[in-house]
Design an enzyme around this catalytic site. Structure first.
Site, PDB file in Angstrom:
ATOM      1  N   ARG A  43       0.366  14.259  13.336  1.00 39.41           N
ATOM      2  CA  ARG A  43       0.818  14.199  11.875  1.00 39.41           C
ATOM      3  C   ARG A  43       1.115  15.651  11.199  1.00 39.41           C
ATOM      4  O   ARG A  43       0.344  15.720   9.917  1.00 39.41           O
ATOM      5  CB  ARG A  43      -0.105  13.102  11.234  1.00 39.41           C
ATOM      6  N   ASP A  99       3.603   0.381  12.129  1.00 33.14           N
ATOM      7  CA  ASP A  99       2.366  -0.100  11.444  1.00 33.14           C
ATOM      8  C   ASP A  99       2.109  -1.678  12.088  1.00 33.14           C
ATOM      9  O   ASP A  99       1.105  -2.080  11.650  1.00 33.14           O
ATOM     10  CB  ASP A  99       2.237   0.037   9.960  1.00 33.14           C
ATOM     11  N   LYS A 115       0.897  -1.350  -0.180  1.00 31.71           N
ATOM     12  CA  LYS A 115      -0.125  -0.036  -0.069  1.00 31.71           C
ATOM     13  C   LYS A 115       0.714   1.259  -0.011  1.00 31.71           C
ATOM     14  O   LYS A 115       0.950   2.133  -0.729  1.00 31.71           O
ATOM     15  CB  LYS A 115      -0.813   0.048   1.250  1.00 31.71           C
ATOM     16  N   ASN A 116       1.734   1.324   0.904  1.00 33.03           N
ATOM     17  CA  ASN A 116       2.400   2.688   1.054  1.00 33.03           C
ATOM     18  C   ASN A 116       3.606   2.817  -0.167  1.00 33.03           C
ATOM     19  O   ASN A 116       4.003   3.886  -0.019  1.00 33.03           O
ATOM     20  CB  ASN A 116       3.037   2.589   2.709  1.00 33.03           C
ATOM     21  N   ARG A 144      -9.033  -0.221   3.536  1.00 34.04           N
ATOM     22  CA  ARG A 144      -8.163   0.660   3.001  1.00 34.04           C
ATOM     23  C   ARG A 144      -7.028   0.312   2.707  1.00 34.04           C
ATOM     24  O   ARG A 144      -6.095   0.705   1.732  1.00 34.04           O
ATOM     25  CB  ARG A 144      -7.980   2.084   4.091  1.00 34.04           C
ATOM     26  N   CYS A 166      -5.364   8.053   8.965  1.00 30.60           N
ATOM     27  CA  CYS A 166      -5.752   7.542  10.177  1.00 30.60           C
ATOM     28  C   CYS A 166      -5.515   8.634  11.310  1.00 30.60           C
ATOM     29  O   CYS A 166      -4.424   9.195  11.116  1.00 30.60           O
ATOM     30  CB  CYS A 166      -5.253   6.322  10.414  1.00 30.60           C
TER      31      CYS A 166
HETATM   32  N1  EPU Z   1       6.442  14.112  11.471  1.00 32.29           N
HETATM   33  C1  EPU Z   1       6.649  15.403  11.597  1.00 32.29           C
HETATM   34  N2  EPU Z   1       6.722  16.516  10.736  1.00 32.29           N
HETATM   35  C2  EPU Z   1       6.826  16.293   9.539  1.00 32.29           C
HETATM   36  C3  EPU Z   1       6.520  14.899   9.029  1.00 32.29           C
HETATM   37  C4  EPU Z   1       6.620  13.725  10.034  1.00 32.29           C
HETATM   38  O1  EPU Z   1       6.522  15.829  12.971  1.00 32.29           O
HETATM   39  O2  EPU Z   1       6.830  17.007   8.606  1.00 32.29           O
HETATM   40  C5  EPU Z   1       6.393  13.203  12.341  1.00 32.29           C
HETATM   41  C6  EPU Z   1       5.148  12.441  12.497  1.00 32.29           C
HETATM   42  O3  EPU Z   1       3.911  13.115  13.104  1.00 32.29           O
HETATM   43  C7  EPU Z   1       5.314  11.002  12.880  1.00 32.29           C
HETATM   44  C8  EPU Z   1       6.699  10.878  12.491  1.00 32.29           C
HETATM   45  O4  EPU Z   1       7.244  12.143  12.358  1.00 32.29           O
HETATM   46  O5  EPU Z   1       5.400  11.256  14.378  1.00 32.29           O
HETATM   47  C9  EPU Z   1       6.699   9.815  11.182  1.00 32.29           C
HETATM   48  O6  EPU Z   1       6.038  10.482  10.155  1.00 32.29           O
HETATM   49  P1  EPU Z   1       6.133   9.907   8.755  1.00 32.29           P
HETATM   50  O7  EPU Z   1       6.069  11.150   7.876  1.00 32.29           O
HETATM   51  O8  EPU Z   1       7.451   9.064   8.565  1.00 32.29           O
HETATM   52  O9  EPU Z   1       4.994   9.160   8.232  1.00 32.29           O
HETATM   53  P2  EPU Z   1       3.906   9.246   7.066  1.00 32.29           P
HETATM   54  O10 EPU Z   1       4.886   9.561   6.048  1.00 32.29           O
HETATM   55  O11 EPU Z   1       2.829  10.284   7.518  1.00 32.29           O
HETATM   56  C10 EPU Z   1       3.933   6.874   6.572  1.00 32.29           C
HETATM   57  C11 EPU Z   1       2.956   5.719   6.258  1.00 32.29           C
HETATM   58  C12 EPU Z   1       2.349   5.499   7.686  1.00 32.29           C
HETATM   59  C13 EPU Z   1       3.619   4.681   8.468  1.00 32.29           C
HETATM   60  C14 EPU Z   1       4.615   6.067   8.645  1.00 32.29           C
HETATM   61  C15 EPU Z   1       5.930   5.727   9.234  1.00 32.29           C
HETATM   62  C16 EPU Z   1       2.191   6.417   4.055  1.00 32.29           C
HETATM   63  C17 EPU Z   1       0.971   6.591   3.133  1.00 32.29           C
HETATM   64  N3  EPU Z   1       1.995   6.265   5.460  1.00 32.29           N
HETATM   65  O12 EPU Z   1       3.286   7.943   7.188  1.00 32.29           O
HETATM   66  O13 EPU Z   1       1.490   4.135   7.558  1.00 32.29           O
HETATM   67  O14 EPU Z   1       3.007   4.591   9.672  1.00 32.29           O
HETATM   68  O15 EPU Z   1       5.110   6.447   7.284  1.00 32.29           O
HETATM   69  O16 EPU Z   1       6.429   4.351   9.124  1.00 32.29           O
HETATM   70  O17 EPU Z   1       3.176   5.795   3.591  1.00 32.29           O
HETATM   71  C18 EPU Z   1      -0.078   3.041   7.843  1.00 32.29           C
HETATM   72  O18 EPU Z   1       0.087   2.299   6.573  1.00 32.29           O
HETATM   73  O19 EPU Z   1      -1.168   2.374   8.732  1.00 32.29           O
HETATM   74  C19 EPU Z   1       0.554   4.215   8.197  1.00 32.29           C
HETATM   75  C20 EPU Z   1      -0.159   4.958   9.043  1.00 32.29           C
END
Ligand code: EPU
Length: 416
Positions: free
Chosen positions: A121, A304, A22-23, A397, A116
């Site tokens: 985030r 995850d 998915k990701n 999803r 979610c």
């Molecule tokens: N963060 C910040 N500022 C930013 C970006 C991130 O503070 O500008 C913080 C976030 O709040 C969080 C941490 O850094 O505490 C990690 O966030 P990251 O940006 O790595 O996560 P993401 O890109 O929003 C993706 C996956 C998530 C998965 C995370 C971590 C996708 C679409 N989503 O999220 O997947 O948990 O990386 O591995 O790729 C899921 O599949 O259930 C899911 C939530």
């Protein structure tokens, strides 16, 4: 509203095949619009997040054909329009379109992405990268206007190795002038998958999979055919299920090194598994011992998989500790898990203690989010009696045909 009904405590045997990640897929599809020719992406999972991205692609005037697991996208007549809020709000990955549109047109207007509700985030690191590349970012309520005369390569240090910020920076800089360097980049396999896809189109990205990624801008991206990697979170979810209920159960089409943090914890707890090149076979054991989990960016234990491993820990003898370091609100599944008979105390919103082993009883429960929903589903599979899960739209999803796949290996599970 759809529910999942499970008659629990049945041994599971045979083979289960993992779908595309998915990701990865949710980033590859928005990345495809950077290309002015046709791209084909195979091994795309059949999940509702992909339906949501298809809707956005069509809204932007791209042509999209989905045949089984292959998505063909032609963006030659795409329009740089503002994506309606209800479409952006459906999923987190909608903001990858913001990055691709910015990279392609140097101007984009978009609403805050959804996803979610597992924590705050913020997207400050993505916005920092856009500014470093020379764009101005105006925030009006929950809407962003990002504009640049031109995008110029820059050195960007991420405050945390954010998956989203790393991918967004790659997408925005792939056609920028000069060289962009991302330091403290995220190393997740999905990032490597996206960088490889862009490189097959003619991009010049080096270092994906390490914490320093270098992108040298190019003017044109040409057609390409690319495959989505196997979903390590789906794979991990089935490996956990097999550890609890497997009778010579094989999980196929996975990359074992992608889930090593999980498999080494399961082995530490006493699970015996046969790990092949692209499969893992497991028969569940009699007695497991408690283990401690701490979530970390890749290659650490994936956040995850934190919720999906909770049901496993309820069946381990002793006290297991789970520390969630990535998100501040990822224990919402614990309330219902305790209602089913578990003994879990949330010490802070980051630490939970699980005392096992406790038998679980079927109940009516709720999926609070995608991985929390998967966790409740695993509880239902190991519980005595019938479990009904509400709000299953979250599970759908991210898990391709989960009821069908589990039924094939002997589970009594149905979408009603
Ligand atoms: N963060 C910040 N500022 C930013 C970006 C991130 O503070 O500008 C913080 C976030 O709040 C969080 C941490 O850094 O505490 C990690 O966030 P990251 O940006 O790595 O996560 P993401 O890109 O929003 C993706 C996956 C998530 C998965 C995370 C971590 C996708 C679409 N989503 O999220 O997947 O948990 O990386 O591995 O790729 C899921 O599949 O259930 C899911 C939530």
């Amino acid at each position: 509203m759809a529910k999942i009904r499970i008659e629990g405590n049945r041994r599971l045997t045979g083979e289960i095949t993992v779908s595309g990640a998915k990701n990865s897929a949710v980033a590859l599809i928005p990345a495809a619009i950077l290309c002015d020719e046709e791209v084909k992406i195979s091994n795309v999972p059949n999940i509702s997040d992909i339906d949501s991205l298809e809707e956005i692609l069509k809204y932007l005037n791209a042509s999209v054909i989905r045949e089984k697991d292959i998505v063909t996208i032609n963006s030659s007549s795409i329009k740089n329009k503002e994506i309606p809020e209800k479409m952006s709000q459906k999923l987190r990955a909608s903001y990858y379109f913001m990055a691709s549109l910015l990279g392609k047109y140097k101007h984009v207007e978009m609403y805050f992405p959804g996803g979610c509700t597992i924590g705050e985030r913020p997207i400050d690191q993505t916005l920092k990268a856009y500014r470093a590349l020379g764009a101005t970012v105006t925030i009006e309520d929950n809407r962003y206007i990002v504009d640049a005369k031109e995008l110029n390569g820059a050195k960007i240090y991420l405050d945390m190795p954010s998956v989203g910020a790393t991918i967004n920076t790659i997408l925005a800089s792939v056609k920028a002038k000069g060289k962009t360097i991302i330091e403290n980049a995220a190393k997740e396999p999905e990032i490597v998958n996206v960088a490889t896809f862009l490189n097959t189109m003619g991009a010049k990205i080096k270092g994906a999979g390490t914490n320093v990624i270098t992108i040298t801008g190019v003017d044109y991206l040409h057609k390409s055919f690319h495959e989505v990697i196997p979903d390590r979170i789906e794979a991990g979810t089935y490996v956990i299920i097999a550890s609890l209920l497997g009778d010579n159960l094989t999980i196929k089409n996975l990359i074992p090194s992608h889930i090593e943090a999980l498999t080494s914890k399961l082995i530490e707890a006493g699970v015996k598994m046969n790990i092949g090149d692209d499969y893992i076979t497991i028969s569940s054991g009699e007695k497991y011992k408690a283990v401690n989990i701490k979530t970390q960016p890749y290659p650490g234990f994936a956040t995850d998989l934190q919720q999906p491993i909770i049901p496993f820990l309820t069946q381990c003898h002793g006290i297991s500790t789970v520390e969630e370091t990535i998100y501040e609100n990822r224990f919402q599944n614990i309330y219902d898990t305790n209602r089913m008979g578990a003994n879990i105390i949330i010490k802070t919103n980051r630490i939970a203690k699980i005392k096992g082993a406790t038998p679980l009883q079927g109940k009516n429960v709720t999926a609070t989010d995608l991985r929390g929903g998967a966790s409740m589903l695993i509880c239902g599979l190991i519980a005595e009696g019938i479990t009904t899960i509400d709000n299953v739209k979250y599970i759908l999803r991210g898990y391709d045909n989960i009821c069908g796949k589990l039924s094939q290996i002997g589970a009594k599970i149905e979408l009603i």
